[in-house]
Design a protein around this motif. Structure first.
Motif, short mmCIF file in Angstrom:
data_model
loop_
_atom_site.label_atom_id
_atom_site.label_comp_id
_atom_site.label_asym_id
_atom_site.label_seq_id
_atom_site.Cartn_x
_atom_site.Cartn_y
_atom_site.Cartn_z
N UNK A 1 4.24 -24.17 -6.05
CA UNK A 1 2.67 -23.84 -5.59
C UNK A 1 2.16 -22.59 -6.86
N UNK A 2 3.47 -21.71 -7.35
CA UNK A 2 2.97 -20.57 -7.91
C UNK A 2 2.96 -20.99 -9.45
N UNK A 3 3.87 -22.22 -9.69
CA UNK A 3 3.53 -22.68 -11.15
C UNK A 3 2.36 -23.47 -11.21
N UNK A 4 2.01 -24.00 -10.35
CA UNK A 4 0.48 -24.70 -10.26
C UNK A 4 -0.54 -23.71 -10.50
N UNK A 5 -0.50 -22.77 -9.39
CA UNK A 5 -1.25 -21.54 -9.64
C UNK A 5 -1.39 -20.98 -10.94
N UNK A 6 -0.38 -20.51 -11.71
CA UNK A 6 -0.37 -20.05 -12.84
C UNK A 6 -1.13 -21.26 -14.06
N UNK A 7 -0.81 -22.39 -13.80
CA UNK A 7 -1.38 -23.36 -14.57
C UNK A 7 -2.98 -23.33 -14.44
N UNK A 8 -3.29 -23.19 -13.29
CA UNK A 8 -4.65 -23.22 -13.06
C UNK A 8 -5.49 -21.94 -13.55
N UNK A 9 -4.99 -20.87 -13.40
CA UNK A 9 -5.53 -19.88 -14.04
C UNK A 9 -5.41 -19.76 -15.64
N UNK A 10 -4.32 -20.19 -16.03
CA UNK A 10 -4.27 -20.21 -17.33
C UNK A 10 -5.11 -21.16 -18.20
N UNK A 11 -5.33 -22.20 -17.35
CA UNK A 11 -6.24 -23.25 -18.09
C UNK A 11 -7.62 -23.26 -17.44
N UNK A 12 -7.67 -23.77 -16.19
CA UNK A 12 -9.01 -23.99 -15.58
C UNK A 12 -9.95 -22.34 -15.75
N UNK A 13 -9.29 -21.52 -15.22
CA UNK A 13 -10.04 -20.27 -14.86
C UNK A 13 -10.48 -19.61 -16.21
N UNK A 14 -9.15 -19.48 -17.10
CA UNK A 14 -9.50 -18.95 -18.48
C UNK A 14 -10.40 -19.90 -19.31
N UNK A 15 -10.64 -21.18 -19.36
CA UNK A 15 -11.39 -21.86 -19.69
C UNK A 15 -12.88 -21.70 -19.19
N UNK A 16 -13.10 -21.58 -17.80
CA UNK A 16 -14.25 -21.48 -17.41
C UNK A 16 -14.91 -19.96 -17.70
N UNK A 17 -13.98 -19.04 -17.78
CA UNK A 17 -14.52 -17.66 -18.21
C UNK A 17 -15.08 -17.87 -19.59
N UNK A 18 -14.09 -18.43 -20.56
CA UNK A 18 -14.27 -18.48 -22.11
C UNK A 18 -16.14 -19.36 -22.02
N UNK A 19 -16.27 -20.26 -21.41
CA UNK A 19 -17.55 -21.03 -21.55
C UNK A 19 -18.77 -20.19 -20.56
N UNK A 20 -18.11 -19.31 -19.70
CA UNK A 20 -19.13 -18.34 -19.08
C UNK A 20 -20.13 -19.37 -17.79
N UNK A 21 -20.98 -18.63 -17.44
CA UNK A 21 -21.89 -19.22 -16.47
C UNK A 21 -21.17 -19.24 -14.94
N UNK A 22 -21.94 -19.87 -14.18
CA UNK A 22 -21.60 -19.87 -12.76
C UNK A 22 -20.17 -20.66 -12.56
N UNK A 23 -19.87 -21.48 -13.37
CA UNK A 23 -18.71 -22.14 -13.17
C UNK A 23 -17.39 -21.11 -13.15
N UNK A 24 -17.45 -20.11 -13.89
CA UNK A 24 -16.50 -18.82 -14.10
C UNK A 24 -16.42 -18.36 -12.74
N UNK A 25 -17.36 -17.92 -11.90
CA UNK A 25 -17.31 -17.22 -10.86
C UNK A 25 -16.65 -18.37 -9.66
N UNK A 26 -17.09 -19.45 -9.88
CA UNK A 26 -16.48 -20.42 -8.67
C UNK A 26 -14.94 -20.51 -9.08
N UNK A 27 -14.63 -20.73 -10.41
CA UNK A 27 -13.21 -20.83 -10.68
C UNK A 27 -12.42 -19.74 -10.24
N UNK A 28 -12.95 -18.33 -10.50
CA UNK A 28 -12.12 -17.05 -9.98
C UNK A 28 -12.16 -17.28 -8.49
N UNK A 29 -13.12 -17.70 -7.66
CA UNK A 29 -13.25 -17.83 -6.39
C UNK A 29 -12.22 -18.79 -5.51
N UNK A 30 -12.11 -19.86 -6.53
CA UNK A 30 -11.24 -20.84 -5.99
C UNK A 30 -9.44 -20.14 -6.12
#
Length: 95
Positions: A55-84
């Motif tokens: 779970x921790x490894x998967x969470x690290x992958x999610x933050x490093x890929x999905x969250x970081x990518x969404x923040x880089x792209x900006x918009x409402x998706x970034x907020x959603x990914x951080x909340x997830x």
């Protein structure tokens, strides 16, 4: 963003999950064979630790890929990914 953060390590995750699956089957055999309670509890703890590790490894992958990518792209998706991610962390802390 294509794929998931864990995609590159998918085989590693599957290998770890199969190992955990084997541990759970071992627990079933231990109960079926009337093994000592403490021995069973020790194995339950090992399974829990292994699942936490995944779970921790998967969470690290999610933050490093999905969250970081969404923040880089900006918009409402970034907020959603951080909340997830924060919701997932909360679930892990409660378990």
């Amino acid at each position: 963003m294509e794929g998931h953060g864990y995609t590159g390590r998918k085989d590693d995750y599957l290998k770890r999950l199969r190992r955990i699956e084997g541990q759970v089957r071992g627990l079933q055999r231990m109960v079926d064979d009337d093994k000592y309670c403490i021995d069973i509890l020790t194995q339950v703890s090992a399974v829990n630790s292994a699942l936490e590790s995944v779970a921790l490894a998967m969470l690290e992958e999610h933050i490093g890929h999905c969250v970081a990518g969404a923040i880089a792209e900006g918009g409402s998706d970034a907020t959603l990914k951080v909340k997830e991610a924060t919701d997932a962390i909360a679930r892990l802390v409660r378990s």
